[in-house]
Design a protein around this motif. Structure first.
Motif, PDB file in Angstrom:
ATOM      1  N   ALA A  68     -38.931 -55.468 -36.366  1.00 39.32           N
ATOM      2  CA  ALA A  68     -38.358 -56.067 -35.253  1.00 39.32           C
ATOM      3  C   ALA A  68     -38.771 -57.225 -34.998  1.00 39.32           C
ATOM      4  O   ALA A  68     -39.854 -57.489 -35.038  1.00 39.32           O
ATOM      5  N   LEU A  69     -37.954 -58.263 -34.337  1.00 39.24           N
ATOM      6  CA  LEU A  69     -38.517 -59.637 -34.149  1.00 39.24           C
ATOM      7  C   LEU A  69     -37.608 -59.892 -32.551  1.00 39.24           C
ATOM      8  O   LEU A  69     -36.524 -59.384 -32.527  1.00 39.24           O
ATOM      9  N   ALA A  70     -38.495 -60.685 -31.711  1.00 40.49           N
ATOM     10  CA  ALA A  70     -37.689 -61.231 -30.530  1.00 40.49           C
ATOM     11  C   ALA A  70     -38.300 -62.662 -30.472  1.00 40.49           C
ATOM     12  O   ALA A  70     -39.379 -62.808 -30.740  1.00 40.49           O
ATOM     13  N   TYR A  71     -37.384 -63.484 -29.840  1.00 41.91           N
ATOM     14  CA  TYR A  71     -37.634 -64.896 -29.788  1.00 41.91           C
ATOM     15  C   TYR A  71     -37.316 -65.419 -28.492  1.00 41.91           C
ATOM     16  O   TYR A  71     -36.185 -65.164 -28.005  1.00 41.91           O
ATOM     17  N   HIS A  72     -37.957 -66.371 -28.126  1.00 41.46           N
ATOM     18  CA  HIS A  72     -37.760 -67.292 -26.647  1.00 41.46           C
ATOM     19  C   HIS A  72     -38.431 -68.639 -26.900  1.00 41.46           C
ATOM     20  O   HIS A  72     -39.326 -68.870 -27.231  1.00 41.46           O
ATOM     21  N   PRO A  73     -37.452 -69.382 -26.575  1.00 40.52           N
ATOM     22  CA  PRO A  73     -37.802 -70.926 -26.782  1.00 40.52           C
ATOM     23  C   PRO A  73     -38.725 -71.396 -25.731  1.00 40.52           C
ATOM     24  O   PRO A  73     -38.879 -70.721 -24.671  1.00 40.52           O
ATOM     25  N   ALA A  74     -38.885 -72.574 -25.842  1.00 44.59           N
ATOM     26  CA  ALA A  74     -40.024 -73.109 -24.751  1.00 44.59           C
ATOM     27  C   ALA A  74     -39.218 -73.514 -23.442  1.00 44.59           C
ATOM     28  O   ALA A  74     -38.067 -73.542 -23.564  1.00 44.59           O
ATOM     29  N   GLY A  75     -39.936 -73.338 -22.539  1.00 43.33           N
ATOM     30  CA  GLY A  75     -38.984 -73.781 -21.193  1.00 43.33           C
ATOM     31  C   GLY A  75     -39.726 -73.213 -19.885  1.00 43.33           C
ATOM     32  O   GLY A  75     -39.178 -73.523 -18.892  1.00 43.33           O
ATOM     33  N   GLN A  76     -40.310 -72.033 -20.216  1.00 45.04           N
ATOM     34  CA  GLN A  76     -40.911 -71.323 -18.840  1.00 45.04           C
ATOM     35  C   GLN A  76     -42.335 -71.175 -19.046  1.00 45.04           C
ATOM     36  O   GLN A  76     -42.910 -71.106 -20.250  1.00 45.04           O
TER      37      GLN A  76
ATOM     38  N   TYR B  27     -42.146 -68.431 -28.026  1.00 42.98           N
ATOM     39  CA  TYR B  27     -43.118 -67.443 -28.612  1.00 42.98           C
ATOM     40  C   TYR B  27     -42.031 -66.586 -29.504  1.00 42.98           C
ATOM     41  O   TYR B  27     -40.980 -66.633 -29.376  1.00 42.98           O
ATOM     42  N   LEU B  28     -42.689 -65.907 -30.386  1.00 39.88           N
ATOM     43  CA  LEU B  28     -42.063 -64.783 -31.255  1.00 39.88           C
ATOM     44  C   LEU B  28     -42.785 -63.725 -31.556  1.00 39.88           C
ATOM     45  O   LEU B  28     -43.871 -63.721 -31.588  1.00 39.88           O
ATOM     46  N   ALA B  29     -41.979 -62.560 -30.998  1.00 43.07           N
ATOM     47  CA  ALA B  29     -42.566 -61.326 -30.814  1.00 43.07           C
ATOM     48  C   ALA B  29     -42.252 -60.552 -32.078  1.00 43.07           C
ATOM     49  O   ALA B  29     -41.134 -60.399 -32.655  1.00 43.07           O
ATOM     50  N   SER B  30     -43.411 -59.632 -32.823  1.00 46.79           N
ATOM     51  CA  SER B  30     -42.917 -58.971 -33.938  1.00 46.79           C
ATOM     52  C   SER B  30     -43.464 -57.471 -33.742  1.00 46.79           C
ATOM     53  O   SER B  30     -44.482 -57.415 -32.895  1.00 46.79           O
ATOM     54  N   ALA B  31     -43.035 -56.516 -34.325  1.00 46.89           N
ATOM     55  CA  ALA B  31     -43.311 -54.916 -34.019  1.00 46.89           C
ATOM     56  C   ALA B  31     -42.890 -54.341 -35.395  1.00 46.89           C
ATOM     57  O   ALA B  31     -42.162 -54.686 -35.953  1.00 46.89           O
ATOM     58  N   GLY B  32     -43.859 -53.107 -35.572  1.00 43.12           N
ATOM     59  CA  GLY B  32     -43.467 -52.466 -36.752  1.00 43.12           C
ATOM     60  C   GLY B  32     -43.985 -51.217 -36.795  1.00 43.12           C
ATOM     61  O   GLY B  32     -44.201 -50.303 -35.820  1.00 43.12           O
TER      62      GLY B  32
ATOM     63  N   VAL C 276     -46.997 -54.489 -30.780  1.00 41.92           N
ATOM     64  CA  VAL C 276     -46.186 -55.709 -30.320  1.00 41.92           C
ATOM     65  C   VAL C 276     -47.241 -56.963 -30.503  1.00 41.92           C
ATOM     66  O   VAL C 276     -47.939 -56.860 -29.831  1.00 41.92           O
ATOM     67  N   ARG C 277     -46.872 -57.680 -31.555  1.00 47.63           N
ATOM     68  CA  ARG C 277     -47.717 -59.049 -31.635  1.00 47.63           C
ATOM     69  C   ARG C 277     -46.972 -60.159 -31.224  1.00 47.63           C
ATOM     70  O   ARG C 277     -45.683 -60.371 -31.838  1.00 47.63           O
ATOM     71  N   VAL C 278     -47.589 -61.136 -30.433  1.00 44.03           N
ATOM     72  CA  VAL C 278     -46.838 -62.197 -30.092  1.00 44.03           C
ATOM     73  C   VAL C 278     -47.473 -63.605 -30.537  1.00 44.03           C
ATOM     74  O   VAL C 278     -48.618 -63.518 -30.415  1.00 44.03           O
ATOM     75  N   TRP C 279     -46.520 -64.288 -31.050  1.00 45.78           N
ATOM     76  CA  TRP C 279     -47.046 -65.369 -31.892  1.00 45.78           C
ATOM     77  C   TRP C 279     -46.559 -66.749 -31.278  1.00 45.78           C
ATOM     78  O   TRP C 279     -45.406 -66.990 -30.549  1.00 45.78           O
ATOM     79  N   GLU C 280     -47.389 -67.772 -31.559  1.00 42.81           N
ATOM     80  CA  GLU C 280     -46.685 -69.349 -31.405  1.00 42.81           C
ATOM     81  C   GLU C 280     -45.973 -69.730 -32.966  1.00 42.81           C
ATOM     82  O   GLU C 280     -46.850 -69.748 -33.783  1.00 42.81           O
ATOM     83  N   PRO C 281     -44.791 -69.650 -32.924  1.00 40.94           N
ATOM     84  CA  PRO C 281     -44.224 -69.735 -34.359  1.00 40.94           C
ATOM     85  C   PRO C 281     -44.734 -71.038 -35.042  1.00 40.94           C
ATOM     86  O   PRO C 281     -44.360 -71.114 -36.056  1.00 40.94           O
ATOM     87  N   GLU C 282     -44.600 -72.001 -34.233  1.00 45.62           N
ATOM     88  CA  GLU C 282     -44.788 -73.465 -34.890  1.00 45.62           C
ATOM     89  C   GLU C 282     -46.196 -73.281 -35.625  1.00 45.62           C
ATOM     90  O   GLU C 282     -46.358 -74.214 -36.719  1.00 45.62           O
ATOM     91  N   SER C 283     -47.297 -72.645 -35.220  1.00 50.16           N
ATOM     92  CA  SER C 283     -48.455 -72.741 -35.706  1.00 50.16           C
ATOM     93  C   SER C 283     -48.845 -71.350 -36.136  1.00 50.16           C
ATOM     94  O   SER C 283     -49.799 -71.529 -37.111  1.00 50.16           O
ATOM     95  N   GLY C 284     -48.385 -70.426 -35.901  1.00 47.42           N
ATOM     96  CA  GLY C 284     -48.610 -69.004 -36.363  1.00 47.42           C
ATOM     97  C   GLY C 284     -49.762 -68.374 -35.591  1.00 47.42           C
ATOM     98  O   GLY C 284     -50.502 -67.326 -35.794  1.00 47.42           O
TER      99      GLY C 284
END
Length: 318
Positions: free
Chosen positions: A198-206, A217-222, A227-235
């Protein structure tokens, strides 16, 4: 991060109408409707206020519905099936607009670009590709085949180097690619142990406490129940939530970007605070493992599905 959750909240509504297991759920952008689809080959549109089914789309009489995604403006609903087809329906009229047949089997993931022009779709069994295509014409634009069994895709807003598509897969990878570029995936996140479902995404702004200057941020789970939360631009890894006892199969982020809902094999929906790194709510009542979860556009409710029931829970920050 994570701790034992001491809050249990009862269900607000349940919707029943499917004759078999529900696999997919998505909330319309205006918050008026929930779409659900599953093994019976139908997509049902539920009026959230009345709890009644207002339309049934017969996506496929012989194949299951595995994924759903509303267009950003709510005009269209994309439906992925087990025979590899993706149907795009006009949500108001119920008219079939187009069908994309680039996949071989099992379309697990669907995601619209923010401008509503493109769809990204991910193939599981017998396919293992991420494909990008024009939503209304079904014109193929790109295929990525460097993962094994793709379970989820998310279209990310344009970063410093253009449009991006994220995907996760059975081989434990989370990849972020540039759309329209021949480059290799520029971000690879592989700290999960086992399949990533699974993935979930929220763009910048808050603003958040993790990075006040950039909150994308990009969240992933499995399978590893994290649940791991990443900064998708840099990883860069931001945080890890631990609280589930079994594999996590679905994720959704709150509209304000402050919380993540996660659910899966342990039949419980958890809500985590991205700001504090702590769980804030727990929803019990499912009779089987939770296959999909969706957050209402207002942030007031969370919907989730198990067998043939749609549950809608009122979210109250504890």
């Amino acid at each position: 991060m994570g701790s034992k959750v001491g809050v249990s909240v009862s269900t607000e509504h349940t919707y029943q109408g499917h004759s078999d297991t529900i696999f997919a759920l998505d909330w319309s952008p205006d918050g008026r409707f929930l779409a659900s689809g599953g093994r019976d080959g139908t997509v049902r549109l539920w009026d959230v206020r009345s709890g009644t089914c207002v339309r049934i789309l017969h996506a496929d009489h012989t194949h299951c519905v595995l994924s759903l995604a509303w267009s950003p403006d709510g005009t269209y609903l994309a439906v992925g099936t087990t025979n590899g087809a993706v149907h795009v329906w006009a949500s108001t009229s119920g008219k079939l607009v187009t069908t994309y047949r680039g996949h071989v089997r099992f379309v697990r993931g669907l995601s619209w670009s923010s401008d509503g022009v493109y769809l990204a779709s991910g193939g599981d069994y017998g396919d293992s590709t991420v494909q990008v295509w024009e939503a209304l014409s079904a014109r193929h634009c790109a295929t990525y085949s460097d993962q094994y069994r793709v379970f989820a895709v998310r279209w990310l807003k344009d970063g410093t180097r253009g449009a991006r598509v994220a995907s996760c897969s059975f081989d434990g990878q989370v990849l972020v690619r540039h759309f329209g570029s021949d480059e290799q995936p520029y971000t690879t996140m592989h700290e999960h142990i086992g399949p990533v479902y699974a993935l979930a995404y929220h763009p910048a702004g808050q603003p958040t406490t993790h990075d006040p200057g950039s909150t994308e941020y990009l969240a992933s789970a499995g399978q590893d129940a994290t649940v791991r939360v990443w900064e998708p631009e840099s990883g860069r890894a931001l945080c890890t939530y631990c609280g589930h006892s079994q594999a996590i199969k679905t994720l959704a982020c709150s509209p304000d970007g402050l919380h993540v809902a996660s659910a899966g094999d342990d039949q419980v929906v958890h809500v985590w605070s991205l700001v504090t790194g702590q769980p804030v709510a727990l929803y019990r009542g499912h009779r089987a493992w939770v296959r999909s979860v969706a957050w209402s556009p207002t942030g007031a409710s969370i919907a989730s599905v198990d067998d043939s029931l749609v549950h809608v829970w009122q979210f109250e920050r504890i």
